[in-house]
Design a protein around this motif. Structure first.
Motif, PDB file in Angstrom:
ATOM      1  N   ARG A 119       0.840  -1.456   0.047  1.00  0.00           N
ATOM      2  CA  ARG A 119      -0.185  -0.043   0.008  1.00  0.00           C
ATOM      3  C   ARG A 119       0.887   1.175   0.109  1.00  0.00           C
ATOM      4  O   ARG A 119       0.660   2.221  -0.748  1.00  0.00           O
ATOM      5  CB  ARG A 119      -0.871  -0.010   1.077  1.00  0.00           C
ATOM      6  N   LEU A 120       1.896   1.321   0.854  1.00  0.00           N
ATOM      7  CA  LEU A 120       2.586   2.616   1.009  1.00  0.00           C
ATOM      8  C   LEU A 120       3.502   2.620  -0.559  1.00  0.00           C
ATOM      9  O   LEU A 120       3.485   3.909  -0.938  1.00  0.00           O
ATOM     10  CB  LEU A 120       3.627   2.562   2.068  1.00  0.00           C
ATOM     11  N   ARG A 121       3.967   1.515  -0.921  1.00  0.00           N
ATOM     12  CA  ARG A 121       4.797   1.541  -2.308  1.00  0.00           C
ATOM     13  C   ARG A 121       3.722   2.367  -3.078  1.00  0.00           C
ATOM     14  O   ARG A 121       4.180   3.036  -4.054  1.00  0.00           O
ATOM     15  CB  ARG A 121       5.265   0.479  -2.653  1.00  0.00           C
ATOM     16  N   GLY A 122       2.465   2.032  -3.301  1.00  0.00           N
ATOM     17  CA  GLY A 122       1.479   2.274  -4.347  1.00  0.00           C
ATOM     18  C   GLY A 122       1.217   3.711  -4.191  1.00  0.00           C
ATOM     19  O   GLY A 122       1.206   4.469  -5.084  1.00  0.00           O
ATOM     20  N   ILE A 123       1.314   4.223  -2.993  1.00  0.00           N
ATOM     21  CA  ILE A 123       1.074   5.819  -2.662  1.00  0.00           C
ATOM     22  C   ILE A 123       2.329   6.589  -3.085  1.00  0.00           C
ATOM     23  O   ILE A 123       2.024   7.478  -3.838  1.00  0.00           O
ATOM     24  CB  ILE A 123       0.863   5.912  -1.180  1.00  0.00           C
ATOM     25  N   ILE A 124       3.409   6.118  -2.832  1.00  0.00           N
ATOM     26  CA  ILE A 124       4.800   6.672  -3.249  1.00  0.00           C
ATOM     27  C   ILE A 124       4.736   6.758  -4.671  1.00  0.00           C
ATOM     28  O   ILE A 124       5.037   7.662  -5.315  1.00  0.00           O
ATOM     29  CB  ILE A 124       5.910   6.355  -2.668  1.00  0.00           C
ATOM     30  N   ALA A 125       4.426   5.645  -5.403  1.00  0.00           N
ATOM     31  CA  ALA A 125       4.543   5.521  -6.788  1.00  0.00           C
ATOM     32  C   ALA A 125       3.550   6.462  -7.571  1.00  0.00           C
ATOM     33  O   ALA A 125       3.787   7.036  -8.469  1.00  0.00           O
ATOM     34  CB  ALA A 125       4.198   3.989  -7.311  1.00  0.00           C
ATOM     35  N   ASN A 126       2.359   6.729  -6.789  1.00  0.00           N
ATOM     36  CA  ASN A 126       1.311   7.609  -7.460  1.00  0.00           C
ATOM     37  C   ASN A 126       1.728   9.077  -7.255  1.00  0.00           C
ATOM     38  O   ASN A 126       1.417  10.029  -8.011  1.00  0.00           O
ATOM     39  CB  ASN A 126       0.108   7.188  -6.894  1.00  0.00           C
ATOM     40  N   ARG A 127       2.419   9.172  -6.066  1.00  0.00           N
ATOM     41  CA  ARG A 127       2.637  10.848  -5.797  1.00  0.00           C
ATOM     42  C   ARG A 127       4.041  11.383  -6.298  1.00  0.00           C
ATOM     43  O   ARG A 127       4.165  12.622  -6.343  1.00  0.00           O
ATOM     44  CB  ARG A 127       2.466  10.977  -4.248  1.00  0.00           C
ATOM     45  N   PHE A 128       5.066  10.493  -6.575  1.00  0.00           N
ATOM     46  CA  PHE A 128       6.312  10.953  -6.657  1.00  0.00           C
ATOM     47  C   PHE A 128       6.801  10.450  -7.942  1.00  0.00           C
ATOM     48  O   PHE A 128       6.522   9.224  -8.240  1.00  0.00           O
ATOM     49  CB  PHE A 128       7.147  10.511  -5.645  1.00  0.00           C
ATOM     50  N   ALA A 129       7.698  11.161  -8.740  1.00  0.00           N
ATOM     51  CA  ALA A 129       8.456  10.402  -9.834  1.00  0.00           C
ATOM     52  C   ALA A 129       9.709   9.546  -9.218  1.00  0.00           C
ATOM     53  O   ALA A 129      10.348   9.686  -8.308  1.00  0.00           O
ATOM     54  CB  ALA A 129       9.144  11.350 -10.591  1.00  0.00           C
ATOM     55  N   LEU A 130      10.025   8.518 -10.196  1.00  0.00           N
ATOM     56  CA  LEU A 130      11.075   7.775  -9.537  1.00  0.00           C
ATOM     57  C   LEU A 130      12.478   8.288  -9.215  1.00  0.00           C
ATOM     58  O   LEU A 130      13.030   8.067  -8.198  1.00  0.00           O
ATOM     59  CB  LEU A 130      11.142   6.414 -10.563  1.00  0.00           C
ATOM     60  N   ALA A 131      12.805   9.491 -10.065  1.00  0.00           N
ATOM     61  CA  ALA A 131      13.971  10.039  -9.846  1.00  0.00           C
ATOM     62  C   ALA A 131      13.796  10.919  -8.629  1.00  0.00           C
ATOM     63  O   ALA A 131      14.734  11.031  -7.879  1.00  0.00           O
ATOM     64  CB  ALA A 131      14.170  11.131 -11.126  1.00  0.00           C
ATOM     65  N   GLU A 132      12.679  11.384  -8.156  1.00  0.00           N
ATOM     66  CA  GLU A 132      12.579  12.064  -6.803  1.00  0.00           C
ATOM     67  C   GLU A 132      12.834  11.309  -5.710  1.00  0.00           C
ATOM     68  O   GLU A 132      13.547  11.726  -4.930  1.00  0.00           O
ATOM     69  CB  GLU A 132      10.939  12.615  -6.598  1.00  0.00           C
ATOM     70  N   THR A 133      12.444  10.025  -5.642  1.00  0.00           N
ATOM     71  CA  THR A 133      12.688   9.057  -4.583  1.00  0.00           C
ATOM     72  C   THR A 133      13.919   8.782  -4.474  1.00  0.00           C
ATOM     73  O   THR A 133      14.625   8.315  -3.403  1.00  0.00           O
ATOM     74  CB  THR A 133      11.525   7.703  -4.579  1.00  0.00           C
ATOM     75  N   THR A 134      14.652   8.391  -5.677  1.00  0.00           N
ATOM     76  CA  THR A 134      15.907   7.940  -5.675  1.00  0.00           C
ATOM     77  C   THR A 134      17.017   8.958  -5.267  1.00  0.00           C
ATOM     78  O   THR A 134      18.194   8.416  -4.683  1.00  0.00           O
ATOM     79  CB  THR A 134      16.303   7.261  -6.902  1.00  0.00           C
ATOM     80  N   ASP A 135      16.703  10.085  -5.533  1.00  0.00           N
ATOM     81  CA  ASP A 135      17.515  11.388  -5.069  1.00  0.00           C
ATOM     82  C   ASP A 135      17.713  11.191  -3.586  1.00  0.00           C
ATOM     83  O   ASP A 135      18.589  11.587  -2.999  1.00  0.00           O
ATOM     84  CB  ASP A 135      16.963  12.499  -5.653  1.00  0.00           C
ATOM     85  N   LEU A 136      16.561  11.124  -2.751  1.00  0.00           N
ATOM     86  CA  LEU A 136      16.391  10.849  -1.483  1.00  0.00           C
ATOM     87  C   LEU A 136      16.944   9.535  -0.634  1.00  0.00           C
ATOM     88  O   LEU A 136      17.464   9.559   0.246  1.00  0.00           O
ATOM     89  CB  LEU A 136      14.998  11.428  -0.980  1.00  0.00           C
ATOM     90  N   CYS A 137      16.658   8.433  -1.276  1.00  0.00           N
ATOM     91  CA  CYS A 137      16.987   7.166  -0.610  1.00  0.00           C
ATOM     92  C   CYS A 137      18.183   6.542  -1.275  1.00  0.00           C
ATOM     93  O   CYS A 137      18.763   5.650  -0.785  1.00  0.00           O
ATOM     94  CB  CYS A 137      16.071   6.350  -0.700  1.00  0.00           C
ATOM     95  N   ASP A 138      18.799   7.075  -2.446  1.00  0.00           N
ATOM     96  CA  ASP A 138      19.831   6.390  -3.163  1.00  0.00           C
ATOM     97  C   ASP A 138      20.564   7.536  -3.971  1.00  0.00           C
ATOM     98  O   ASP A 138      20.632   7.262  -5.358  1.00  0.00           O
ATOM     99  CB  ASP A 138      19.392   5.162  -4.029  1.00  0.00           C
ATOM    100  N   PRO A 139      20.850   8.551  -3.204  1.00  0.00           N
ATOM    101  CA  PRO A 139      21.666   9.688  -4.098  1.00  0.00           C
ATOM    102  C   PRO A 139      22.680   9.292  -4.927  1.00  0.00           C
ATOM    103  O   PRO A 139      22.942  10.046  -6.023  1.00  0.00           O
ATOM    104  CB  PRO A 139      21.974  10.850  -3.062  1.00  0.00           C
ATOM    105  N   GLU A 140      23.401   8.471  -4.567  1.00  0.00           N
ATOM    106  CA  GLU A 140      24.753   7.920  -5.138  1.00  0.00           C
ATOM    107  C   GLU A 140      24.462   7.108  -6.444  1.00  0.00           C
ATOM    108  O   GLU A 140      25.395   6.857  -7.195  1.00  0.00           O
ATOM    109  CB  GLU A 140      25.770   7.425  -4.337  1.00  0.00           C
ATOM    110  N   GLY A 141      23.327   6.387  -6.359  1.00  0.00           N
ATOM    111  CA  GLY A 141      22.775   5.379  -7.458  1.00  0.00           C
ATOM    112  C   GLY A 141      23.578   4.370  -7.294  1.00  0.00           C
ATOM    113  O   GLY A 141      23.755   3.381  -8.281  1.00  0.00           O
ATOM    114  N   SER A 142      24.213   4.035  -6.107  1.00  0.00           N
ATOM    115  CA  SER A 142      24.931   2.849  -6.025  1.00  0.00           C
ATOM    116  C   SER A 142      24.152   1.457  -5.977  1.00  0.00           C
ATOM    117  O   SER A 142      24.578   0.150  -6.191  1.00  0.00           O
ATOM    118  CB  SER A 142      25.781   3.084  -4.538  1.00  0.00           C
TER     119      SER A 142
END
Length: 475
Positions: free
Chosen positions: A374-397
């Motif tokens: 459920r939470l994944r679905g909410i985040i996927a509907n409200r944010f672009a993938l690039a927005e989330t990866t900038d916050l949780c994986d900024p180095e893209g590792s």
């Protein structure tokens, strides 16, 4: 309370007398960093009973180098390789030429570490509601336990009491690793293994002597070889439930002797609502079991049958046997008898016991799965993938290429961001929500590592509340 880290201990930048060792097994590299041993020092492993001496040299990264060029990080592995056979506790095998054992140096290191404990790190769900003794107090308690074990008077306590010395109430992955490491550092193990039995089972803190068979037939005692979680020099605890994690496995057992009468067995089974009854000639001598079915068959075949004719073979397992491996046996027999660490028949495990154990894991497992989706679905509907990866994986590792690659920890990183939270538009407090989300993350990690202890009473209900909240605000 706080959860320990497994980061390497380091010497202070100002003095080598300040040393931090935070809940992990000491290494020879730690001795180097603390100035207790030097690069190039020679170590010897004397075995007077067989008249041999083995040597090794300490090299810069704390490894052992044998004369043939082989190198090992583990003192135990180096000792076994030097001999070519057997199993040894390297901390009690290797010594400096003046006779100072590696274990003596380790004890000095532990004294230094206890006087300079590492600072707290992050919270964890298995360390709540228990006041944690100071590291120096726990260190003194462990030193005394080691002395008592050496005197043949081992300290006896419940697993729950043992965990309390580390400020824990449940055996989560990290706390199990820390307790096992701290015991091993003090040359202690629990008998039976504290991770192999249920929470209120009694264990003893002992130093185990192991007789090592040598190729020429003689023996040498090298003590102790660790049987704590992450035995040897490895601090990774095993994953999975064991038979002993079920309370009934070591909870005691009613039995009759081979000379019992039908009336005695039937009465015991009837008044206790037993379906089977072990037949023991002594605490370790299992003759079999009698069941309602075996009694009926014996008497149907011969109304004057002797009691011995109703005794049938019984399946038995050790308390430390993996629980999942006995499922086929339970499907056929409905029960197994359990032997403890002394080989006594100590309890019984039935199919319903196992169903209850896995059922207690299944409910929170499925709820966490629903919450995650459920939470994944909410985040996927409200944010672009690039927005989330900038916050949780900024180095893209980590190579996150879709929202399906994200974990609850990633959601936490996203929602802790003030701007991202405001984008949700929820009339809720961000810190309180993410605090509960972090608790669910810890519960999820606990489930994945098969913590044998029940979740706190409110854990399942808290997950349900969060699911309901997501249903209401998630749209």
């Amino acid at each position: 309370m706080t959860e320990p880290t497994a980061e390497s201990a380091t010497a202070s930048t100002t003095t080598r007398n300040t040393y931090l060792l935070d809940g992990r097994r000491a290494t020879v590299a730690d001795l180097l960093n603390a100035g207790l041993i030097k690069e190039g020092d020679e170590l010897v492993f004397d075995r007077p009973r067989v008249g041999s001496r083995h040597t090794a040299r300490v090299i810069p990264d704390g490894r052992f180098e044998l004369p043939d060029g082989q190198t090992f990080r583990s003192p135990s592995q180096a000792a076994a390789a030097a001999v070519g056979a057997g199993s040894f506790d390297g901390w009690h095998a290797w010594a400096l030429p003046d006779g100072t054992m590696l274990d003596d140096l380790r004890q000095r290191l532990l004294d230094m570490a206890a006087a300079n404990p590492a600072p707290p790190t992050s919270p964890a769900t298995d360390r709540n509601d228990v006041e944690q003794p100071a590291p120096l107090e726990r260190h003194a308690w462990l030193k005394q336990a080691r002395e008592l074990a050496a005197e043949g008077n081992p300290r006896t306590l419940s697993v729950r009491e043992l965990l309390g010395w580390w400020g824990a109430r449940r055996r989560g992955y990290l706390i199990t690793r820390q307790v096992g490491a701290d015991l091993a550092n003090h040359s202690l193990v629990t008998s039976p293994g504290f991770d192999k039995v249920y929470l209120d089972a009694t264990v003893q803190l002992i130093g185990v002597a192991q007789d090592i068979e040598i190729q020429d037939g003689s023996q040498q005692t090298v003590s102790p070889v660790s049987e704590a979680p992450g035995g040897g020099d490895n601090d990774a605890p095993e994953v999975g439930l064991t038979v002993g994690n079920l309370p009934s496995a070591l909870g005691g057992i009613s039995s009759v002797s081979p000379s019992a009468t039908f009336e005695e067995a039937i009465t015991l089974m009837a008044i206790n609502d037993f379906s089977q009854l072990p037949v023991l000639a002594g605490p370790r001598s299992l003759r079999g079991v009698v069941t309602w079915k075996s009694i009926a068959r014996a008497r149907h075949a011969n109304s004057d049958a002797a009691f011995a004719q109703a005794i049938v073979p019984a399946q038995e397992v050790s308390f430390d046997h993996d629980l999942i491996d006995i499922l086929p046996v339970l499907a056929d027999c409905d029960f197994v008898l359990v032997r403890d660490q002394t080989n006594c028949v100590a309890g019984i495990v039935t199919a319903s016991d196992v169903a209850g154990a896995y059922g207690s894991l299944a409910t929170p497992f499925f709820l966490v799965g629903e919450f995650d989706q459920r939470l994944r679905g909410i985040i996927a509907n409200r944010f672009a993938l690039a927005e989330t990866t900038d916050l949780c994986d900024p180095e893209g590792s980590r190579g996150i290429t879709s929202f399906d690659d994200m974990s609850i920890g990633d959601y936490l990183q996203v929602l802790r961001n003030k701007a991202a939270w405001q984008k949700l538009g929820w009339p809720l407090d961000r810190k309180i929500f993410t605090g509960r989300l972090d608790e669910i993350r810890e519960i999820r990690n606990d489930l994945m590592h098969f913590n044998p202890d029940p979740l706190p009473e409110d854990a399942v209900q808290n997950i349900r509340h969060m699911i309901n909240l997501l249903r209401e605000y998630g749209g």
